[in-house]
Scaffold this motif. Structure first.
Motif, mmCIF file in Angstrom:
data_model
loop_
_atom_site.group_PDB
_atom_site.id
_atom_site.type_symbol
_atom_site.label_atom_id
_atom_site.label_comp_id
_atom_site.label_asym_id
_atom_site.label_seq_id
_atom_site.Cartn_x
_atom_site.Cartn_y
_atom_site.Cartn_z
ATOM 1 N N TYR A 143 0.832 -1.205 0.000
ATOM 2 C CA TYR A 143 0.000 0.000 0.000
ATOM 3 C C TYR A 143 0.870 1.259 0.000
ATOM 4 O O TYR A 143 0.624 2.209 -0.761
ATOM 5 N N GLU A 144 1.896 1.265 0.841
ATOM 6 C CA GLU A 144 2.790 2.431 0.924
ATOM 7 C C GLU A 144 3.509 2.665 -0.405
ATOM 8 O O GLU A 144 3.709 3.811 -0.821
ATOM 9 N N ALA A 145 3.878 1.592 -1.081
ATOM 10 C CA ALA A 145 4.575 1.725 -2.363
ATOM 11 C C ALA A 145 3.653 2.375 -3.399
ATOM 12 O O ALA A 145 4.060 3.275 -4.147
ATOM 13 N N ALA A 146 2.397 1.917 -3.440
ATOM 14 C CA ALA A 146 1.440 2.505 -4.383
ATOM 15 C C ALA A 146 1.173 3.968 -4.052
ATOM 16 O O ALA A 146 1.112 4.825 -4.949
ATOM 17 N N LEU A 147 1.037 4.272 -2.760
ATOM 18 C CA LEU A 147 0.789 5.646 -2.349
ATOM 19 C C LEU A 147 1.993 6.531 -2.670
ATOM 20 O O LEU A 147 1.848 7.695 -3.065
ATOM 21 N N GLY A 148 3.192 5.961 -2.526
ATOM 22 C CA GLY A 148 4.394 6.720 -2.864
ATOM 23 C C GLY A 148 4.433 7.071 -4.343
ATOM 24 O O GLY A 148 4.832 8.186 -4.717
ATOM 25 N N GLN A 149 4.000 6.166 -5.190
ATOM 26 C CA GLN A 149 3.934 6.450 -6.632
ATOM 27 C C GLN A 149 2.938 7.581 -6.914
ATOM 28 O O GLN A 149 3.200 8.455 -7.746
ATOM 29 N N PHE A 150 1.838 7.545 -6.200
ATOM 30 C CA PHE A 150 0.856 8.615 -6.394
ATOM 31 C C PHE A 150 1.453 9.960 -5.991
ATOM 32 O O PHE A 150 1.315 10.962 -6.708
ATOM 33 N N ARG A 151 2.127 10.012 -4.865
ATOM 34 C CA ARG A 151 2.676 11.279 -4.373
ATOM 35 C C ARG A 151 3.792 11.795 -5.270
ATOM 36 O O ARG A 151 4.059 12.986 -5.307
ATOM 37 N N LYS A 167 -6.458 -6.615 -5.669
ATOM 38 C CA LYS A 167 -6.568 -7.998 -6.124
ATOM 39 C C LYS A 167 -5.924 -8.960 -5.124
ATOM 40 O O LYS A 167 -6.436 -10.054 -4.870
ATOM 41 N N THR A 168 -4.809 -8.510 -4.541
ATOM 42 C CA THR A 168 -4.082 -9.366 -3.604
ATOM 43 C C THR A 168 -4.696 -9.332 -2.216
ATOM 44 O O THR A 168 -4.745 -10.356 -1.513
ATOM 45 N N TYR A 169 -5.191 -8.150 -1.810
ATOM 46 C CA TYR A 169 -5.736 -7.990 -0.461
ATOM 47 C C TYR A 169 -7.159 -7.414 -0.529
ATOM 48 O O TYR A 169 -7.410 -6.285 -0.082
ATOM 49 N N ALA A 175 -8.588 -1.234 1.774
ATOM 50 C CA ALA A 175 -9.132 -1.450 0.429
ATOM 51 C C ALA A 175 -9.897 -0.221 -0.070
ATOM 52 O O ALA A 175 -9.740 0.188 -1.229
ATOM 53 N N ALA A 176 -10.726 0.363 0.782
ATOM 54 C CA ALA A 176 -11.489 1.546 0.367
ATOM 55 C C ALA A 176 -10.549 2.704 0.039
ATOM 56 O O ALA A 176 -10.766 3.452 -0.926
ATOM 57 N N ASN A 177 -9.487 2.841 0.832
ATOM 58 C CA ASN A 177 -8.506 3.890 0.561
ATOM 59 C C ASN A 177 -7.831 3.671 -0.787
ATOM 60 O O ASN A 177 -7.635 4.614 -1.565
ATOM 61 N N ALA A 178 -7.478 2.418 -1.062
ATOM 62 C CA ALA A 178 -6.834 2.099 -2.335
ATOM 63 C C ALA A 178 -7.764 2.429 -3.500
ATOM 64 O O ALA A 178 -7.343 3.002 -4.509
ATOM 65 N N GLN A 179 -9.037 2.094 -3.349
ATOM 66 C CA GLN A 179 -10.007 2.399 -4.397
ATOM 67 C C GLN A 179 -10.139 3.905 -4.594
ATOM 68 O O GLN A 179 -10.262 4.395 -5.724
ATOM 69 N N TYR A 180 -10.091 4.653 -3.500
ATOM 70 C CA TYR A 180 -10.173 6.114 -3.591
ATOM 71 C C TYR A 180 -9.004 6.678 -4.398
ATOM 72 O O TYR A 180 -9.193 7.533 -5.271
ATOM 73 N N TRP A 181 -7.802 6.188 -4.131
ATOM 74 C CA TRP A 181 -6.633 6.737 -4.827
ATOM 75 C C TRP A 181 -6.597 6.325 -6.295
ATOM 76 O O TRP A 181 -6.045 7.052 -7.125
ATOM 77 N N ILE A 182 -7.222 5.209 -6.615
ATOM 78 C CA ILE A 182 -7.348 4.844 -8.037
ATOM 79 C C ILE A 182 -8.181 5.914 -8.748
ATOM 80 O O ILE A 182 -7.803 6.420 -9.809
#
Length: 260
Positions: A143-151, A167-169, A175-182
């Motif tokens: 999650y942190e890696a994906a958020l770092g790419q966004f930032r 997909k993995t988790y 999960a809701a946070n990940a969907q929001y950043w997508i």
């Protein structure tokens, strides 16, 4: 074009001619039939000139109307330019608020990830807690890696990473946070339709998530970008009505004031 004075002078000439032709000497010279013919010819010329003058006067009135319309068009162009400039300023203000909100939430999400990692490490040895710790660490790191790419504004990479995370988790508390950043990453890429669809997916899949107000706010921003002002107002009103006291509701009230 004949003026009123010219028209009066011409009518006087016609009257004098008719009088002259009506004298006995003229009648004797030309005869009654000749006098009638010339009188009819003069009458026809008068009627023709009257018709021409009427057309000219109508043309003058039409030109006057066209001039008034042109002046109105120019006035409207000036007004449109003024409103467009005002709208651009307001859109810039909205974008600034949205960017601040994005930075704030990214910071919060990073802290959540760090807390999750710390909690996993603090679970200690033994039993189920020990087994849960290794599972939580890669989840938090992903999650942190994906958020770092966004930032870092690597939005396409962030979208791929967050989708991989979901997909993995799929049952992750993030999960809701990940969907929001997508959805937000699509918005940053100016793919407003995709951003809207992804945030709608969050609202439908995670209705109890604290991210719902923020997702709705991003939906409204995308709707504004798509020139769907009616839809944006409806979404903003939903935020204010269903999520009072949230930061998203405060921002929604400001945007509603701008849209009115």
């Amino acid at each position: 074009m004949a003026t009123n004075k010219e028209r009066a002078r011409f009518y006087g000439f016609l009257l004098a001619s008719a009088v002259a032709l009506a004298t006995p000497a003229s009648a004797a010279l030309f005869g009654d039939s000749e006098l009638a013919r010339q009188t009819q010819a003069l009458r026809q010329r008068v009627e023709a000139l009257d018709a021409r003058l009427a057309k000219l006067e109508a043309a003058m009135q039409q030109n006057s109307k066209l001039l008034d319309m042109q002046q109105e068009v120019e006035r409207l162009k000036t007004e449109v330019a003024r409103l467009r400039g005002q709208a651009e300023v307001q859109v810039h203000q909205l974008d600034t608020l949205t960017k601040r909100q994005s930075d704030l939430y990214a910071d919060l999400d990073q802290r959540v990830g760090e807390l999750a990692k710390a909690a996993a490490g603090a679970a200690g040895p033994g039993g189920a807690a020990e087994g849960a710790a290794p599972d939580a660490v890669p989840e938090s790191r992903a999650y942190e890696a994906a958020l770092g790419q966004f930032r870092q504004a690597k939005y396409e990479d962030a979208i791929a990473s967050f989708k991989g995370f979901l997909k993995t988790y799929p049952a992750s508390t993030l999960a809701a946070n990940a969907q929001y950043w997508i959805g937000y990453a699509y918005y940053a890429l100016k793919d407003y339709k995709a951003a809207l669809a992804q945030q709608q997916k969050l609202v439908a899949a995670y209705p109890a998530s604290p991210k719902v107000p923020d997702a709705l706010l991003n939906m409204a921003t995308s709707q504004i970008a798509l020139d769907d002002m009616a839809g944006a107002r409806k979404t903003l009103e939903e935020i204010v009505a269903k999520h009072p006291g949230t930061n998203a509701a405060a921002l929604a009230e400001r945007r509603l004031a701008v849209l009115k």
